[in-house]
Write a protein that holds these residues in place. Structure first.
Motif, PDB file in Angstrom:
ATOM      1  N   ARG A 163      13.142   1.648  40.046  1.00 43.77           N
ATOM      2  CA  ARG A 163      12.438   2.870  40.458  1.00 43.77           C
ATOM      3  C   ARG A 163      13.238   4.109  40.025  1.00 43.77           C
ATOM      4  O   ARG A 163      12.661   5.114  39.651  1.00 43.77           O
ATOM      5  CB  ARG A 163      12.232   2.902  41.963  1.00 43.77           C
ATOM      6  CG  ARG A 163      11.400   1.798  42.496  1.00 43.77           C
ATOM      7  CD  ARG A 163       9.969   2.257  42.608  1.00 43.77           C
ATOM      8  NE  ARG A 163       9.216   1.227  43.314  1.00 43.77           N
ATOM      9  CZ  ARG A 163       8.047   0.808  42.920  1.00 43.77           C
ATOM     10  NH1 ARG A 163       7.501   1.332  41.853  1.00 43.77           N
ATOM     11  NH2 ARG A 163       7.417  -0.114  43.583  1.00 43.77           N
TER      12      ARG A 163
ATOM     13  N   HIS B 195      10.890   6.056  49.661  1.00 47.24           N
ATOM     14  CA  HIS B 195      10.161   5.354  48.600  1.00 47.24           C
ATOM     15  C   HIS B 195       9.151   6.303  47.954  1.00 47.24           C
ATOM     16  O   HIS B 195       9.037   6.359  46.719  1.00 47.24           O
ATOM     17  CB  HIS B 195       9.464   4.120  49.168  1.00 47.24           C
ATOM     18  CG  HIS B 195       8.689   3.357  48.150  1.00 47.24           C
ATOM     19  ND1 HIS B 195       9.288   2.558  47.209  1.00 47.24           N
ATOM     20  CD2 HIS B 195       7.363   3.293  47.900  1.00 47.24           C
ATOM     21  CE1 HIS B 195       8.363   2.031  46.430  1.00 47.24           C
ATOM     22  NE2 HIS B 195       7.192   2.470  46.836  1.00 47.24           N
TER      23      HIS B 195
ATOM     24  N   GLY C  36      13.964  -2.317  43.115  1.00 46.06           N
ATOM     25  CA  GLY C  36      14.354  -1.066  43.752  1.00 46.06           C
ATOM     26  C   GLY C  36      15.141  -0.164  42.817  1.00 46.06           C
ATOM     27  O   GLY C  36      14.922   1.049  42.763  1.00 46.06           O
TER      28      GLY C  36
END
Length: 152
Positions: A115, A64, A112
């Motif tokens: 990103r 991440h 997600g």
């Protein structure tokens, strides 16, 4: 290590030689505490490394962070796009492991996937949005769609 046909002392040398600074310190501490039993030291080092650096939460956090810190790209540097595609492929590969599937489910969500999409050059991001979003994925972004667009 098994393929190299190494004994425990050789394994300890290789482990401490090729680890990064933080993990190396853990290995050296365990090695010193178990100087009389190298086989035990090797086992304990691998257990510590797995617990400290191999937990699903640690891996997810690291990936991440790599995504968040990945700079937005321009069209000039295609190598950077390959770096982003490699990161997406790494996440896809880890996600397939049952041990990580739950925590990596986040990357199946639009949050997600976004990103990655926000790191693409504008023209590729727009092209991806119009072709991958909704038309191929029943209205949802998926990491496989991002990976396909990055590689395509």
């Amino acid at each position: 290590m098994t393929e190299l046909d190494t004994n425990s002392l050789e394994q300890l040398d290789l482990i401490t030689k090729y680890l990064g600074p933080s993990s190396k310190q853990h290995a050296q501490n365990i090695r010193c505490a178990n100087a009389h039993n190298p086989a035990t030291a090797v086992r304990l080092i691998w257990e510590r490394l797995d617990a400290r650096f191999g937990s699903p939460e640690m891996i997810e956090s690291s990936l991440h962070s790599r995504i968040v810190n990945f700079p937005k790209r321009s069209n000039e540097n295609r190598k950077d796009l390959y770096d982003l595609a490699d990161l997406a492929a790494e996440i896809e590969s880890i996600h397939r492991d049952e041990k990580f599937s739950t925590i990596f489910a986040y990357f199946d969500s639009s949050l997600g996937v976004n990103r990655f999409v926000t790191r693409l050059p504008y023209n590729i991001r727009e092209k991806w949005t119009t072709t991958a979003y909704k038309s191929k994925n029943n209205g949802a972004y998926t990491k496989s769609a991002v990976l396909g667009r990055l590689e395509g």
